[in-house]
Design a protein around this motif. Structure first.
Motif, short mmCIF file in Angstrom:
data_model
loop_
_atom_site.label_atom_id
_atom_site.label_comp_id
_atom_site.label_asym_id
_atom_site.label_seq_id
_atom_site.Cartn_x
_atom_site.Cartn_y
_atom_site.Cartn_z
N THR A 18 0.84 -1.20 0.00
CA THR A 18 0.00 0.00 0.00
C THR A 18 0.87 1.25 0.00
N TYR A 19 0.26 2.40 -0.29
CA TYR A 19 0.98 3.68 -0.37
C TYR A 19 -0.05 4.79 -0.24
N TRP A 32 -6.47 1.53 -1.08
CA TRP A 32 -7.46 0.69 -0.40
C TRP A 32 -7.09 -0.80 -0.47
N GLY A 33 -7.26 -1.48 0.65
CA GLY A 33 -6.97 -2.91 0.65
C GLY A 33 -7.22 -3.55 2.00
N HIS A 34 -6.62 -4.71 2.19
CA HIS A 34 -6.92 -5.51 3.39
C HIS A 34 -6.43 -4.85 4.68
N ASP A 35 -5.39 -4.01 4.61
CA ASP A 35 -4.86 -3.39 5.83
C ASP A 35 -5.88 -2.44 6.46
N ASP A 36 -6.32 -1.47 5.64
CA ASP A 36 -7.21 -0.45 6.16
C ASP A 36 -8.55 -1.06 6.56
N TYR A 37 -8.99 -2.01 5.77
CA TYR A 37 -10.26 -2.67 6.06
C TYR A 37 -10.21 -3.38 7.41
N MET A 38 -9.16 -4.18 7.62
CA MET A 38 -9.08 -4.93 8.88
C MET A 38 -8.88 -3.99 10.07
N TYR A 39 -8.15 -2.90 9.83
CA TYR A 39 -7.99 -1.89 10.89
C TYR A 39 -9.36 -1.35 11.30
N MET A 40 -10.17 -0.99 10.33
CA MET A 40 -11.51 -0.45 10.63
C MET A 40 -12.36 -1.48 11.36
N VAL A 41 -12.31 -2.72 10.89
CA VAL A 41 -13.09 -3.78 11.53
C VAL A 41 -12.66 -3.93 13.00
N ALA A 42 -11.35 -3.98 13.22
CA ALA A 42 -10.84 -4.19 14.59
C ALA A 42 -11.23 -3.01 15.49
N ILE A 55 0.19 -1.88 13.25
CA ILE A 55 0.75 -2.97 12.43
C ILE A 55 -0.29 -3.45 11.41
N ILE A 56 -1.51 -3.66 11.89
CA ILE A 56 -2.56 -4.13 10.99
C ILE A 56 -2.76 -3.11 9.86
N ARG A 57 -2.76 -1.85 10.21
CA ARG A 57 -3.08 -0.80 9.25
C ARG A 57 -1.97 -0.48 8.25
N PHE A 58 -0.73 -0.67 8.67
CA PHE A 58 0.37 -0.22 7.80
C PHE A 58 1.39 -1.30 7.44
N HIS A 59 1.06 -2.57 7.69
CA HIS A 59 2.10 -3.59 7.44
C HIS A 59 2.46 -3.73 5.97
N SER A 60 1.56 -3.33 5.05
CA SER A 60 1.88 -3.44 3.61
C SER A 60 2.52 -2.16 3.07
#
Ligand SMILES: O[C@H]1[C@H](O)[C@@H](O)[C@H](O)[C@@H](O)[C@H]1O
Ligand SMILES: [Fe+2]
Ligand SMILES: [Fe+2]
Length: 303
Positions: A159-160, A207-217, A231-236
């Motif tokens: 991500t970027y 947009w991708g799995h990082d931001d989505y999972m961050y929001m869910v958590a 970590i969840i939000r920015f690992h990629s």
């Protein structure tokens, strides 16, 4: 939660090994080659995965615009479609393979457990980090046909930030030339729509799995510490945590959390292998962690 002090600095080479594998402090051996015989994250190496991965990034870089990200965040942030437990989602990842990854073609549940188990061996007391390992890629559930219709380019890959200039260190950077934002003076300067030191939480990431999972958590009120959420939000976001780009947008808290992200990244990246984890054996441990840090059922947006 101990202070993050044993990150990249303690990664060292075994001097007497011809293969020059790397060892992390806790004993985790970093292989010098991935499952396909290449260096990790070599996006140009001739391998069976190279072409597919490059095509993935071409579409990803053309389609991830500021407007697209805004729209996705608003929509997926509603989290009003289904209720599901975390472990249930991990199991659904049994059929999902990530097309952006040059180092792995195993189902994603393997990657989650390989990451979590590697962390657990080296950092036995940081149970929040084990759980972070387990769930960091659960957002890839968006690739499950029962869950959402999103294509791979809108779910996986590095991500970027969008809304400011794309840094040269981003994988297959050349394809950004075809992104409409690339020529837009509102979005193509160093700071773009952001201000110096504004903090990554104010930056729109592709947009991708990082931001989505961050929001869910976050919206489901996890009790994970802020480093876990970071970590969840920015690992990629490899341009940031590996290449040191985008420092001008970061604040003090980001810099502190970055230390944990660097520790985490070694396990995320170098645990990728063909060696499978016995899911049933480790399941009770991870269920107990999920119970500690999350509600039984979480709300998700499926799209
Ligand atoms: O966090 C990782 C990383 O950014 C990889 O480079 C990418 O291929 C994966 O999709 C993602 O899960
Ligand atoms: Fe990921
Ligand atoms: Fe991962």
């Amino acid at each position: 939660m101990a202070k993050a002090t044993d990150g990249e600095v303690n990664e060292k080479k075994i001097s007497n090994s011809e293969e020059m594998d790397l060892v992390l402090d806790g004993g985790f051996v970093v292989p010098n080659a991935n499952a396909f015989g290449h260096t990790f994250r070599d996006y140009n190496a001739e391998s069976e995965r190279q072409e597919g991965v490059e095509n993935f990034y071409k579409t990803n870089h053309i389609c991830q615009t500021y407007d697209f990200v805004k729209k996705m965040r608003e929509e997926y942030g509603k989290l009003d479609k289904v209720e599901m437990g975390i472990w249930e989602c991990c199991e659904l990842l049994n059929n999902i393979v990530d097309e952006s990854d040059p180092d792995l073609d195993e189902p994603q549940i393997e990657h989650l457990l390989q990451t979590a188990e590697a962390i657990r061996r080296d950092h036995p007391d940081e149970d929040w980090l084990h759980l972070t390992g387990l769930i960091h890629d659960v957002g890839k559930i968006l690739l499950h046909p029962k869950f959402s219709k999103l294509p791979q380019w809108a779910v996986v890959g590095d991500t970027y930030p969008v809304g400011c200039a794309f840094d040269d260190s981003i994988v297959h950077h050349k394809y950004f030339k075809e992104n409409p934002d690339f020529k837009n003076p509102k979005y193509n300067t160093k700071n773009g729509v952001y201000s110096e030191g504004c903090g990554l939480e104010n930056v729109l990431m592709s947009w991708g799995h990082d931001d989505y999972m961050y929001m869910v958590a976050k919206e489901n009120k996890t009790t994970l510490p802020s480093a876990g959420l970071f970590i969840i939000r920015f690992h990629s976001f490899y341009a940031m945590h590996r290449s040191g780009a985008y420092k001008h947008l970061m604040n003090k808290e980001d810099m502190e959390n970055l230390e944990w992200l660097k520790i985490f990244n070694k396990y995320d990246l170098y645990s990728k292998s063909k060696v499978r984890v016995d899911v049933e054996k480790v399941k009770p441990y991870y269920l107990s962690l999920i119970e500690k840090y999350f509600p039984v059922k979480l709300r998700w947006f499926t799209g």
